[in-house]
Design an enzyme around this catalytic site. Structure first.
Site, PDB file in Angstrom:
ATOM      1  N   LYS A  56      29.012 -33.977  47.517  1.00 45.46           N
ATOM      2  CA  LYS A  56      29.861 -33.028  46.589  1.00 45.46           C
ATOM      3  C   LYS A  56      31.194 -32.978  46.805  1.00 45.46           C
ATOM      4  O   LYS A  56      32.143 -33.427  45.946  1.00 45.46           O
ATOM      5  CB  LYS A  56      29.375 -31.642  46.860  1.00 45.46           C
ATOM      6  CG  LYS A  56      27.989 -31.388  46.215  1.00 45.46           C
ATOM      7  CD  LYS A  56      27.341 -30.096  46.703  1.00 45.46           C
ATOM      8  CE  LYS A  56      25.940 -30.004  46.002  1.00 45.46           C
ATOM      9  NZ  LYS A  56      25.144 -28.455  46.580  1.00 45.46           N
ATOM     10  N   GLN A 100      25.796 -23.716  50.669  1.00 48.61           N
ATOM     11  CA  GLN A 100      24.869 -24.813  50.485  1.00 48.61           C
ATOM     12  C   GLN A 100      23.687 -24.092  50.954  1.00 48.61           C
ATOM     13  O   GLN A 100      23.595 -23.420  52.106  1.00 48.61           O
ATOM     14  CB  GLN A 100      25.290 -26.101  51.264  1.00 48.61           C
ATOM     15  CG  GLN A 100      24.209 -26.955  51.284  1.00 48.61           C
ATOM     16  CD  GLN A 100      24.063 -27.558  49.795  1.00 48.61           C
ATOM     17  OE1 GLN A 100      24.957 -27.607  49.021  1.00 48.61           O
ATOM     18  NE2 GLN A 100      22.851 -28.220  49.543  1.00 48.61           N
ATOM     19  N   ASP A 123      27.725 -22.246  41.207  1.00 47.83           N
ATOM     20  CA  ASP A 123      26.299 -22.648  41.383  1.00 47.83           C
ATOM     21  C   ASP A 123      25.525 -21.930  39.999  1.00 47.83           C
ATOM     22  O   ASP A 123      24.574 -22.222  39.657  1.00 47.83           O
ATOM     23  CB  ASP A 123      25.613 -22.336  42.494  1.00 47.83           C
ATOM     24  CG  ASP A 123      25.558 -23.381  43.397  1.00 47.83           C
ATOM     25  OD1 ASP A 123      25.439 -24.485  42.943  1.00 47.83           O
ATOM     26  OD2 ASP A 123      25.629 -23.181  44.694  1.00 47.83           O
TER      27      ASP A 123
HETATM   28  N1  GUN Z   1      20.474 -26.500  47.850  1.00 45.03           N
HETATM   29  C1  GUN Z   1      19.663 -27.356  47.006  1.00 45.03           C
HETATM   30  N2  GUN Z   1      20.224 -27.368  45.945  1.00 45.03           N
HETATM   31  C2  GUN Z   1      21.236 -26.674  45.765  1.00 45.03           C
HETATM   32  C3  GUN Z   1      22.376 -26.378  44.765  1.00 45.03           C
HETATM   33  O1  GUN Z   1      22.303 -26.721  43.573  1.00 45.03           O
HETATM   34  N3  GUN Z   1      23.347 -25.399  45.080  1.00 45.03           N
HETATM   35  C4  GUN Z   1      23.224 -24.740  46.458  1.00 45.03           C
HETATM   36  N4  GUN Z   1      24.263 -24.014  46.780  1.00 45.03           N
HETATM   37  N5  GUN Z   1      22.649 -25.193  47.312  1.00 45.03           N
HETATM   38  C5  GUN Z   1      21.021 -26.079  46.933  1.00 45.03           C
END
Ligand code: GUN
Length: 303
Positions: A56, A100, A123
């Site tokens: 990311k 995350q 998100d």
């Molecule tokens: N863990 C797995 N997928 C995601 C996501 O799309 N966002 C976040 N913050 N954590 C995750």
């Protein structure tokens, strides 16, 4: 005879989205004299999470988005994490905040999600954004379902009345995916671990979304020859019989399904790259909105 490629190429679609992101982040810098910014918090050292966060941040930097990586030890208290989010909420020049998941067991994920300002919730997990999505007035849409819908709309021109079956009912994927497909006039079925006759439901699907989180469970007995399969699973499995020690696989058994399905997203190279591209999209959107500037949603035609 022409050899048909049934793969839905997530890298191709991600590039298509990111091509529109870069000029926007340049425009933002020109207008507001700073880059759009994304704070990413990771707690603990889950190896998969570390890789996701690294990717990311890399894609953010490549697209002229400032990333602020905050790495906290696994024993960080819930209170400490909530405080960190609170101060990021108050930082005027932080446009997006992402924590995350999963978090260590002693921290309530829901409390953490609730703490993120809905205006910075790139998100789309905050109850306000979740509720808006279900009401058909979305602002931030969760990145994985948004990316999947973008690919589905590019692959299936007319979604009206199509049967969409989702395996999995998580707040991150299953439920928002259902809402998006419903808004696109699909007839939606959400199935889960307690569903009876799962195969019968799946076999009727024009679009099958696999988000159950178990490696290679879905084989050709769940699919018909018209099914478009979107495989959201990312599982690392040991492969003692193959040359490599371990490899990434989806929730779908790609080898068993490929001959029958209409189209399929491979793992890796399917949904994953689109999730990150949509995160960049949501970050740019948060940044323009933070500056009270009109933002024409790049993905609107596809959502
Ligand atoms: N863990 C797995 N997928 C995601 C996501 O799309 N966002 C976040 N913050 N954590 C995750």
């Amino acid at each position: 005879m022409e050899i048909l490629n049934k793969n839905i190429d997530g890298k191709f679609y991600a590039k298509k989205v990111l091509k529109k992101i870069y000029p926007l982040s340049q425009d933002f810098l020109y207008k507001f004299n700073r880059r759009p910014s994304l704070a990413v918090i990771i707690v603990g050292d889950n190896p998969a999470s570390k890789i996701y966060v690294k990717n990311k941040i890399r894609v953010a930097e490549e697209n002229n988005i400032q990333s602020i990586e905050i790495t906290l030890p696994a024993q960080t208290s819930e209170e400490e994490l909530l405080k960190r989010i609170d101060s990021l909420n108050k930082e005027v020049e932080v446009d997006g905040i992402l924590v995350q998941l999963p978090l260590p067991k002693h921290i309530s994920e829901q409390k953490v999600i609730n703490m993120i300002s809905p205006e910075k919730d790139v998100d789309g997990f905050h109850p306000i954004n979740f509720g808006k999505l279900y009401m058909g007035i979305p602002n931030f849409i969760p990145c994985t379902p948004l990316g999947c819908l973008y690919m589905i709309k590019n692959e299936v021109r007319d979604l009206n009345g199509k049967s969409a079956v989702i395996i999995g009912r998580s707040n991150i994927v299953g439920k928002p995916m259902a809402s998006l497909l419903l808004s696109s006039n699909c007839t939606v079925t959400i199935t889960h671990s307690k569903t009876e006759n799962l195969k019968e439901h799946c076999k009727k699907a024009d679009i099958l979304i696999a988000a159950l989180g178990s490696p290679e469970i879905i084989d050709d007995t769940y699919v018909n020859e018209n099914t478009i399969i979107i495989d959201i699973g990312i599982n690392r499995v040991e492969k003692p019989k193959e040359k490599v020690k371990s490899k990434l696989v989806g929730d779908v058994n790609y080898e068993k399904v490929y001959h029958l399905a209409n189209k399929i997203t491979p793992v890796p190279g399917g949904v994953g790259p689109m999730t990150i591209a949509c995160l960049m999209h949501n970050t740019i959107k948060a940044a323009y909105q933070n500056q009270k500037h009109n933002f024409i949603d790049l993905l609107e035609e596809h959502t």
